[in-house]
Design a protein around this motif. Sequence first.
Motif, PDB file in Angstrom:
ATOM      1  N   GLU A  22       0.838  -1.200   0.000  1.00 47.52           N
ATOM      2  CA  GLU A  22       0.000   0.000   0.000  1.00 47.52           C
ATOM      3  C   GLU A  22       0.875   1.252   0.000  1.00 47.52           C
ATOM      4  OE1 GLU A  22      -3.300   0.636  -0.293  1.00 47.52           O
ATOM      5  OE2 GLU A  22      -3.662  -1.497  -0.559  1.00 47.52           O
ATOM      6  N   LYS A  24       3.922   1.544  -1.124  1.00 40.55           N
ATOM      7  CA  LYS A  24       4.598   1.679  -2.415  1.00 40.55           C
ATOM      8  C   LYS A  24       3.632   2.201  -3.477  1.00 40.55           C
ATOM      9  CE  LYS A  24       8.043   1.276  -5.233  1.00 40.55           C
ATOM     10  NZ  LYS A  24       9.108   2.246  -5.243  1.00 40.55           N
ATOM     11  N   SER A  25       2.398   1.695  -3.477  1.00 42.58           N
ATOM     12  CA  SER A  25       1.435   2.172  -4.477  1.00 42.58           C
ATOM     13  C   SER A  25       1.107   3.649  -4.241  1.00 42.58           C
ATOM     14  CB  SER A  25       0.163   1.321  -4.482  1.00 42.58           C
ATOM     15  OG  SER A  25      -0.559   1.462  -3.277  1.00 42.58           O
ATOM     16  N   ILE A  51       1.399   0.701 -10.990  1.00 39.75           N
ATOM     17  CA  ILE A  51       0.480   0.512  -9.869  1.00 39.75           C
ATOM     18  C   ILE A  51      -0.569  -0.546 -10.214  1.00 39.75           C
ATOM     19  CG2 ILE A  51      -1.322   1.584  -8.448  1.00 39.75           C
ATOM     20  CD1 ILE A  51       0.276   4.252  -8.874  1.00 39.75           C
ATOM     21  N   LYS A  54       1.432  -4.088 -10.632  1.00 37.63           N
ATOM     22  CA  LYS A  54       2.087  -4.663  -9.456  1.00 37.63           C
ATOM     23  C   LYS A  54       1.203  -4.692  -8.211  1.00 37.63           C
ATOM     24  CE  LYS A  54       6.910  -3.690 -10.509  1.00 37.63           C
ATOM     25  NZ  LYS A  54       8.125  -2.991 -10.041  1.00 37.63           N
ATOM     26  N   TYR A  55       0.270  -3.745  -8.127  1.00 37.48           N
ATOM     27  CA  TYR A  55      -0.558  -3.623  -6.927  1.00 37.48           C
ATOM     28  C   TYR A  55      -2.042  -3.548  -7.288  1.00 37.48           C
ATOM     29  CZ  TYR A  55       4.092  -2.289  -5.434  1.00 37.48           C
ATOM     30  OH  TYR A  55       5.455  -2.274  -5.221  1.00 37.48           O
ATOM     31  N   SER A  58      -4.541  -2.827  -4.503  1.00 41.57           N
ATOM     32  CA  SER A  58      -4.327  -1.663  -3.644  1.00 41.57           C
ATOM     33  C   SER A  58      -5.498  -0.694  -3.794  1.00 41.57           C
ATOM     34  CB  SER A  58      -3.018  -0.953  -4.004  1.00 41.57           C
ATOM     35  OG  SER A  58      -3.152  -0.273  -5.230  1.00 41.57           O
ATOM     36  N   ALA A  61      -5.245   1.413  -7.109  1.00 42.56           N
ATOM     37  CA  ALA A  61      -5.210   0.790  -8.436  1.00 42.56           C
ATOM     38  C   ALA A  61      -6.341   1.293  -9.325  1.00 42.56           C
ATOM     39  CB  ALA A  61      -5.255  -0.727  -8.314  1.00 42.56           C
TER      40      ALA A  61
END
Length: 71
Positions: A22, A24-25, A51, A54-55, A58, A61
Amino acid sequence: MKKSALLMMLFLALATACSSGEDKSKELFQTAQLEENQNNIEHAKQLYKEIVTKYPKSKLAKQAQERLDSL
């Protein structure tokens, strides 16, 4: 006792890994917004795509995908 300590360490490790995704996003999203505001659209798109890729689960996203769609 050792078993409960091991389980607690495992839980903490998993919790840390999830929160770092979370974090990192959020960091990527903020950077993408900055790039977009500075008219670096291609780099902003790259960050939004990262984003989404990879996430995908999240909180950001969906917003990243919306920004990609509008750019």
